[in-house]
Design an enzyme around this catalytic site. Structure first.
Site, PDB file in Angstrom:
ATOM      1  N   LYS A  22      25.174  38.377  42.708  1.00 32.65           N
ATOM      2  CA  LYS A  22      26.354  37.564  42.352  1.00 32.65           C
ATOM      3  C   LYS A  22      27.384  37.593  43.475  1.00 32.65           C
ATOM      4  CE  LYS A  22      29.840  39.323  39.767  1.00 32.65           C
ATOM      5  NZ  LYS A  22      31.193  39.071  40.273  1.00 32.65           N
ATOM      6  N   ASN A  23      27.628  38.786  44.034  1.00 34.27           N
ATOM      7  CA  ASN A  23      28.709  38.914  45.018  1.00 34.27           C
ATOM      8  C   ASN A  23      28.371  38.300  46.379  1.00 34.27           C
ATOM      9  OD1 ASN A  23      30.246  40.115  43.104  1.00 34.27           O
ATOM     10  ND2 ASN A  23      30.228  42.171  43.995  1.00 34.27           N
ATOM     11  N   CYS A 126      38.632  40.247  36.612  1.00 35.55           N
ATOM     12  CA  CYS A 126      38.515  41.493  35.858  1.00 35.55           C
ATOM     13  C   CYS A 126      39.860  42.220  35.811  1.00 35.55           C
ATOM     14  CB  CYS A 126      37.514  42.420  36.532  1.00 35.55           C
ATOM     15  SG  CYS A 126      35.831  42.115  36.059  1.00 35.55           S
ATOM     16  N   ARG A 131      44.951  44.527  42.151  1.00 33.58           N
ATOM     17  CA  ARG A 131      44.137  43.688  43.045  1.00 33.58           C
ATOM     18  C   ARG A 131      44.956  42.635  43.802  1.00 33.58           C
ATOM     19  NH1 ARG A 131      38.353  42.570  40.319  1.00 33.58           N
ATOM     20  NH2 ARG A 131      37.709  42.621  42.472  1.00 33.58           N
ATOM     21  N   ASP A 316      31.410  49.457  41.904  1.00 32.36           N
ATOM     22  CA  ASP A 316      30.769  48.632  40.871  1.00 32.36           C
ATOM     23  C   ASP A 316      29.662  49.385  40.121  1.00 32.36           C
ATOM     24  OD1 ASP A 316      32.446  46.580  41.417  1.00 32.36           O
ATOM     25  OD2 ASP A 316      30.992  45.344  42.501  1.00 32.36           O
ATOM     26  N   ARG A 408      29.100  37.208  32.915  1.00 32.75           N
ATOM     27  CA  ARG A 408      29.620  36.841  34.228  1.00 32.75           C
ATOM     28  C   ARG A 408      28.745  37.406  35.333  1.00 32.75           C
ATOM     29  NH1 ARG A 408      34.754  39.226  35.275  1.00 32.75           N
ATOM     30  NH2 ARG A 408      34.241  38.290  37.262  1.00 32.75           N
TER      31      ARG A 408
HETATM   32  C1  UD1 Z   1      34.652  42.677  45.769  1.00 31.08           C
HETATM   33  C2  UD1 Z   1      33.592  42.519  44.693  1.00 31.08           C
HETATM   34  C3  UD1 Z   1      33.805  43.516  43.573  1.00 31.08           C
HETATM   35  C4  UD1 Z   1      33.877  44.932  44.146  1.00 31.08           C
HETATM   36  C5  UD1 Z   1      34.887  45.023  45.285  1.00 31.08           C
HETATM   37  C6  UD1 Z   1      34.861  46.370  45.997  1.00 31.08           C
HETATM   38  C7  UD1 Z   1      32.974  40.184  44.751  1.00 31.08           C
HETATM   39  C8  UD1 Z   1      32.964  38.860  44.073  1.00 31.08           C
HETATM   40  N1  UD1 Z   1      33.647  41.166  44.166  1.00 31.08           N
HETATM   41  O1  UD1 Z   1      35.899  42.416  45.150  1.00 31.08           O
HETATM   42  O2  UD1 Z   1      32.692  43.406  42.661  1.00 31.08           O
HETATM   43  O3  UD1 Z   1      34.269  45.828  43.114  1.00 31.08           O
HETATM   44  O4  UD1 Z   1      34.608  44.022  46.282  1.00 31.08           O
HETATM   45  O5  UD1 Z   1      33.588  46.633  46.493  1.00 31.08           O
HETATM   46  O6  UD1 Z   1      32.370  40.345  45.795  1.00 31.08           O
HETATM   47  N2  UD1 Z   1      43.074  44.867  48.470  1.00 31.08           N
HETATM   48  C9  UD1 Z   1      44.393  44.808  48.898  1.00 31.08           C
HETATM   49  N3  UD1 Z   1      44.845  43.617  49.435  1.00 31.08           N
HETATM   50  C10 UD1 Z   1      44.036  42.513  49.548  1.00 31.08           C
HETATM   51  C11 UD1 Z   1      42.694  42.600  49.115  1.00 31.08           C
HETATM   52  C12 UD1 Z   1      42.237  43.789  48.588  1.00 31.08           C
HETATM   53  O7  UD1 Z   1      45.128  45.780  48.806  1.00 31.08           O
HETATM   54  O8  UD1 Z   1      44.507  41.486  50.035  1.00 31.08           O
HETATM   55  C13 UD1 Z   1      42.578  46.134  47.922  1.00 31.08           C
HETATM   56  C14 UD1 Z   1      42.101  46.037  46.470  1.00 31.08           C
HETATM   57  O9  UD1 Z   1      43.175  46.134  45.563  1.00 31.08           O
HETATM   58  C15 UD1 Z   1      41.179  47.224  46.403  1.00 31.08           C
HETATM   59  C16 UD1 Z   1      40.529  47.245  47.787  1.00 31.08           C
HETATM   60  O10 UD1 Z   1      41.402  46.501  48.632  1.00 31.08           O
HETATM   61  O11 UD1 Z   1      41.898  48.407  46.220  1.00 31.08           O
HETATM   62  C17 UD1 Z   1      39.147  46.662  47.871  1.00 31.08           C
HETATM   63  O12 UD1 Z   1      39.136  45.403  47.220  1.00 31.08           O
HETATM   64  P1  UD1 Z   1      38.202  44.198  47.729  1.00 31.08           P
HETATM   65  O13 UD1 Z   1      37.102  44.756  48.560  1.00 31.08           O
HETATM   66  O14 UD1 Z   1      39.074  43.158  48.337  1.00 31.08           O
HETATM   67  O15 UD1 Z   1      37.635  43.655  46.366  1.00 31.08           O
HETATM   68  P2  UD1 Z   1      37.199  42.179  46.061  1.00 31.08           P
HETATM   69  O16 UD1 Z   1      36.796  41.501  47.318  1.00 31.08           O
HETATM   70  O17 UD1 Z   1      38.194  41.531  45.184  1.00 31.08           O
END
Ligand code: UD1
Length: 429
Positions: A22-23, A126, A131, A316, A408
Site C-alpha cells: 500500500k505504501n 490515522c 503528524r 507499522d 484501508r
Molecule cells: C509513512 C507511512 C506510514 C508509516 C510512516 C513511518 C505511507 C502512506 N505511510 O507515513 O504507514 O507509519 O511513514 O514509517 O507511506 N514528521 C514531521 N514533519 C513532517 C513530516 C513528518 O515532523 O513534515 C514526523 C512525523 O510526525 C513522524 C515522523 O516525522 O514523527 C515520521 O513520519 P513520516 O515518515 O513522514 O510518516 P508518513 O510519511 O506520514
C-alpha cells in the site's frame, strides 16, 4: 458498520499470498501526475485507500483504467492500473478527500512541479499523533515555491517553475522524502536530498521515476541526487510486496502456531523485523519465492525493541508485536520513537486479558498464559490488525468493531486467514 468475528484457538497452516505494498502503491499512483503520458502500475492491491486515491486523482484530471483479468490470473494477483493525465484540469485537492487519507496530501509536490500551483487541504488519516507536514512545506520552499496557509489549505505557487537546491531533512520522513523527490525530478538543475528516508517504498517510487526518465542517484541510501528534467514520460512498473502485511501474517503464525508460506514475500524488505521475530523463537526460512514461517510447540521469548526508520523495526509493526508479546514468556519492552500516541491498541488488548503498562513512549508487556476473546474496537489501521491476530490466538469469541480501518490497508484479510484454518468472518450491518 462491518464487524469481524473470530473464534480463536486455531493454528494457521497453508499459504498466504502477499499483496503489493500500500505504501508504495499510493505514491506511485500520485507520480502519474508528473507526466502527460501513461503510467502503468502492476500489482496494485485491492484496498479502500487505493480506490479513494483513484477518485482524488480523477478529480485532478487523471484517467484511471483498471485492466481486465488475464488468462491464468489468480484472484490473489494484484491489479494493473493505467493512469494518464494529458492535462491537469484542477489543482485543488479538497478537504473532503484529503481529510480521509493522509497520503493524498502528497499530490502537493507533483502538482506544483508540473503546474506551478496547487491548493491542497491539510491532511487527516490515522489518529496517531499530530503528524505535522512542516518538512513538506519547507522542502517546496527550498525549491522556490511560495507557500501560504489559508482556511485549512496549503496554497503553493511557483509560476516560473521549481529550482533545484540542497534539502537537509531535519527528521527521517517517508512522506517528506516522496514530496522532495517528486518536486525535484521536474525542477531546474540539481537537488540533493540529505537524511532521506531509506524505506523500500521510497526506493520503489524512485526506481519508477527513473523508468519515467528522471535522473536520480543514491536510491536506497540517505542521500539522493536528482538532476531535474523538463518532462517525464510513460513507464511500466510493478509494485513491490507489502512488508507490513508480511510481518503481520508472520506474527499471526507466531501467535497461533502452525506453518504458513507467505507467497511473494521478501525477507530483505523486513531487515530488523525478521531478525527480531527469529529471536522470539519463530522459525523463519527465506525462499526464492517467499518466506516460510513456523512455530510448532515452542514458547515465545520476550524482546526489547524500539521502532526506528528503515532498516530498523517499523512503527507499522509495533501494535502487532505488542499483541505477540502478550503471550511471550517474561516481560518485553517496546518503545515507540516515530509517532507519539500510537498505543491505542493497548487498552483494547487489555480487554483480551493482556498485561501491558504504558510508561511514556514505552510499553512494558508481561506475557500471560493465554488471551480470552472479548468485544473490542479498531482505532487505526495497524491497531486493528493487532486485535485480529490477538483474537486468532485468544480462547473463545472476539468481535472487532469499526473494521473500516482494516480495509484501508489489508486486502481480503478474512479470506487469506480463513484459507489457513482461522475461524474468522465479516458481519455486515
Ligand atoms: C509513512 C507511512 C506510514 C508509516 C510512516 C513511518 C505511507 C502512506 N505511510 O507515513 O504507514 O507509519 O511513514 O514509517 O507511506 N514528521 C514531521 N514533519 C513532517 C513530516 C513528518 O515532523 O513534515 C514526523 C512525523 O510526525 C513522524 C515522523 O516525522 O514523527 C515520521 O513520519 P513520516 O515518515 O513522514 O510518516 P508518513 O510519511 O506520514
Amino acid at each position: 458498520m462491518d464487524r469481524i468475528r473470530i473464534v480463536g484457538g486455531e493454528r494457521l497452516n497453508g499459504t498466504i499470498p502477499i499483496s503489493g505494498a500500500k505504501n508504495a502503491a499510493l505514491p506511485l499512483m500520485i507520480a502519474s501526475l508528473l507526466t502527460r503520458e501513461t503510467l502503468t502500475l502492476n500489482n496494485i492491491p485491492r484496498l479502500a485507500d487505493v480506490t479513494l486515491l483513484a477518485r482524488i486523482l480523477g478529480n485532478h484530471g487523471i484517467d484511471v483504467t483498471i485492466a481486465g483479468k488475464k488468462a491464468g490470473q489468480r484472484t490473489s494477483d494484484g491489479q494493473t492500473f493505467r493512469l494518464t493525465a494529458p492535462d491537469i484540469v484542477d489543482t485543488t485537492a479538497p478537504y473532503e478527500m484529503v481529510a480521509r487519507m493522509r497520503a493524498s496530501f502528497w499530490v502537493l509536490a507533483p502538482l506544483v512541479a508540473r503546474c506551478g500551483r496547487a491548493k491542497v487541504s491539510l491532511p487527516g488519516g490515522c489518529a496517531i499523533g499530530t503528524r505535522p507536514v512542516d518538512m513538506h512545506l519547507t522542502t517546496l520552499e527550498a525549491l522556490g515555491a511560495e507557500i501560504e496557509l489559508e482556511g485549512g489549505y496549503v496554497i503553493a505557487r511557483a509560476p516560473r517553475g521549481l529550482t533545484g537546491n540542497r534539502i537537509a531533512l531535519s527528521k527521517v520522513s517517508v512522506g517528506a522524502t516522496h514530496n522532495a523527490l517528486m518536486a525535484a525530478v521536474l525542477a531546474r538543475g540539481e537537488t540533493v536530498i540529505e537524511n532521506a528516508a531509506r524505506e523500500p517504498e521510497v526506493a520503489d517510487v524512485a526506481n519508477c521515476l527513473v523508468k519515467m526518465g528522471a535522473r536520480i542517484e543514491g536510491i536506497g541510501s540517505a542521500t539522493l541526487w536528482v538532476q531535474g528534467r523538463e518532462t517525464l514520460h510513460s513507464a511500466e512498473h510493478t509494485v513491490l510486496p507489502d512488508r507490513i502485511e508480511t510481518g503481520t501474517y508472520a506474527m499471526a503464525v507466531a501467535m497461533t502456531g502452525g506453518e504458513v508460506f507467505l507467497d511473494g514475500a521478501r525477507g530483505d524488505l523486513l531487515q530488523d523485523a525478521l531478525q527480531l521475530l527469529r529471536s522470539t523463537g519463530v522459525e523463519i526460512e527465506e525462499k526464492p519465492t517467499g518466506i516460510k514461517v513456523a512455530r510448532n510447540g515452542g514458547g515465545l521469548s520476550a524482546v526489547s525493541v524500539e521502532t526506528q526508520p528503515f532498516p530498523g523495526f517499523p512503527t507499522d509493526l509495533q501494535a502487532q508485536l505488542i499483541a505477540l508479546m502478550c503471550i511471550a514468556n517474561g516481560t518485553s519492552t517496546v518503545r515507540e520513537t516515530i509517532f507519539e500516541n500510537r498505543f491505542m491498541h493497548v487498552q483494547e488488548l487489555a480487554r483480551l486479558g493482556a498485561r501491558i503498562d504504558l510508561k511514556g513512549d514505552t510499553a512494558l508487556v508481561t506475557g500471560v498464559s493465554g488471551l480470552r476473546g472479548a468485544q473490542v474496537m479498531a482505532t487505526d489501521l495497524r491497531a486493528s490488525v493487532s486485535l485480529i491476530i490477538a483474537g486468532l490466538a485468544a480462547q473463545g469469541e472476539t468481535m472487532i468493531g469499526r473494521v473500516y480501518h482494516l480495509d484501508r490497508g489489508f486486502e481480503r484479510i478474512e479470506e487469506k486467514l480463513g484459507k489457513c484454518g482461522a475461524r474468522i468472518e465479516r458481519l455486515s450491518s
